[in-house]
Design a protein around this motif. Structure first.
Motif, PDB file in Angstrom:
ATOM      1  N   CYS A  65       0.839  -1.195   0.000  1.00 29.66           N
ATOM      2  CA  CYS A  65       0.000   0.000   0.000  1.00 29.66           C
ATOM      3  C   CYS A  65       0.879   1.252   0.000  1.00 29.66           C
ATOM      4  O   CYS A  65       1.849   1.337   0.756  1.00 29.66           O
ATOM      5  CB  CYS A  65      -0.893  -0.021   1.241  1.00 29.66           C
ATOM      6  SG  CYS A  65      -1.796   1.505   1.483  1.00 29.66           S
ATOM      7  N   CYS A 104       0.120   3.222   3.647  1.00 33.45           N
ATOM      8  CA  CYS A 104       0.600   2.774   4.954  1.00 33.45           C
ATOM      9  C   CYS A 104       1.683   1.708   4.877  1.00 33.45           C
ATOM     10  O   CYS A 104       2.264   1.340   5.888  1.00 33.45           O
ATOM     11  CB  CYS A 104      -0.574   2.258   5.800  1.00 33.45           C
ATOM     12  SG  CYS A 104      -1.243   0.704   5.176  1.00 33.45           S
ATOM     13  N   CYS A 124      -6.723  -1.148   0.219  1.00 31.15           N
ATOM     14  CA  CYS A 124      -5.862  -1.638   1.286  1.00 31.15           C
ATOM     15  C   CYS A 124      -6.728  -2.087   2.456  1.00 31.15           C
ATOM     16  O   CYS A 124      -7.628  -1.374   2.873  1.00 31.15           O
ATOM     17  CB  CYS A 124      -4.913  -0.525   1.719  1.00 31.15           C
ATOM     18  SG  CYS A 124      -4.019  -0.918   3.238  1.00 31.15           S
ATOM     19  N   ASN A 169      -5.775  -2.451   5.446  1.00 32.70           N
ATOM     20  CA  ASN A 169      -5.356  -1.781   6.685  1.00 32.70           C
ATOM     21  C   ASN A 169      -5.914  -0.362   6.779  1.00 32.70           C
ATOM     22  O   ASN A 169      -6.562  -0.002   7.759  1.00 32.70           O
ATOM     23  CB  ASN A 169      -3.819  -1.755   6.753  1.00 32.70           C
ATOM     24  CG  ASN A 169      -3.313  -1.210   8.075  1.00 32.70           C
ATOM     25  OD1 ASN A 169      -3.857  -1.526   9.136  1.00 32.70           O
ATOM     26  ND2 ASN A 169      -2.294  -0.363   8.006  1.00 32.70           N
ATOM     27  N   CYS A 170      -5.659   0.481   5.736  1.00 39.41           N
ATOM     28  CA  CYS A 170      -6.077   1.882   5.825  1.00 39.41           C
ATOM     29  C   CYS A 170      -7.193   2.248   4.866  1.00 39.41           C
ATOM     30  O   CYS A 170      -7.744   3.343   4.933  1.00 39.41           O
ATOM     31  CB  CYS A 170      -4.873   2.815   5.602  1.00 39.41           C
ATOM     32  SG  CYS A 170      -4.274   2.796   3.902  1.00 39.41           S
ATOM     33  N   GLN A 180       1.302  -1.431   4.104  1.00 35.90           N
ATOM     34  CA  GLN A 180       0.763  -2.778   4.339  1.00 35.90           C
ATOM     35  C   GLN A 180       0.914  -3.632   3.079  1.00 35.90           C
ATOM     36  O   GLN A 180       0.693  -3.162   1.961  1.00 35.90           O
ATOM     37  CB  GLN A 180      -0.727  -2.652   4.721  1.00 35.90           C
ATOM     38  CG  GLN A 180      -1.516  -3.948   4.745  1.00 35.90           C
ATOM     39  CD  GLN A 180      -1.412  -4.674   6.078  1.00 35.90           C
ATOM     40  OE1 GLN A 180      -1.007  -4.085   7.075  1.00 35.90           O
ATOM     41  NE2 GLN A 180      -1.758  -5.940   6.085  1.00 35.90           N
TER      42      GLN A 180
END
Ligand SMILES: [Zn+2]
Length: 196
Positions: free
Chosen positions: A174, A177, A188, A190-191, A179
């Motif tokens: 990503c 972030c 993503c 994660n974010c 990830q």
């Protein structure tokens, strides 16, 4: 009953026993071939490929999803026997071959267990000790169905399962972030940033 009658009776009995053992051996060999034939068909191969020496080992490696070169370990015992018939005997190698062949059988049945949705470790151990019987059972029984799309490691229990697609795709991260991204994902996890 005189001595010659007793002798011929014993001889007759021995011949019957030998015949009996031969018949059992032939029945087991036939069952194994039929099992391998059925297993190949379940895996989308031609059944007759099971009766061709060496090549049937190649197909077995192929349907278990292992690296192609495991084939050479699998046939190494036979090759050493042939060399032995020519008077060529090598030190240490026969022992290495025997141990490595057992490991390959474990790998084969480990992966086949995965592809048949069964416990791969149990499959592997049973395959290591009873590869012939296991081949018959998983080939002939309807309880065992093969799914070639199930991801397996090319090294059996060692390494991560991979299919051919994810092998070719480079790893992506990503931009927001850092990830690691799953393949074919749009956002993503994660974010939530959109993958570019
Ligand atoms: Zn992110």
């Amino acid at each position: 009953m005189d001595e010659s009658n007793l002798l011929s009776a014993l001889l007759g009995g021995s011949i019957l026993l030998l015949l009996f053992i031969a018949v059992i051996a032939i029945v087991v060999a036939v069952l194994y071939i039929v099992g391998l034939w059925k297993l190949f068909k379940k895996a989308g191969k031609n059944g007759w490929e099971a009766i061709i020496p060496f090549y049937n080992n190649w197909v077995l490696i192929e349907i278990s999803g292992l690296n192609w070169w495991y084939f050479f370990i699998l046939i190494s015992g036979t090759i050493l026997t042939i060399l032995g018939n020519f008077g060529i005997s090598l030190p240490v190698i026969p022992l290495v071959s025997r141990v490595a062949t057992l490991a390959v059988y474990f790998f084969i049945f480990y992966n086949l267990g995965k592809r048949m949705n069964k416990n791969p470790s149990t499959f592997g151990i049973l395959g290591l000790f009873f590869s012939g019987i296991m081949t018959m059972v998983i080939g002939l029984s309807k309880d065992y169905q093969y799914d070639g799309s199930i991801e397996v490691s090319k090294n059996g229990p060692i390494g991560v399962a991979n299919n051919s697609n994810s092998n070719n795709e480079p790893e992506r991260y990503c931009l927001g972030c850092g990830q690691k991204l799953k393949p074919n994902t749009a956002f993503c996890e994660n974010c939530g940033k959109k993958v570019e």
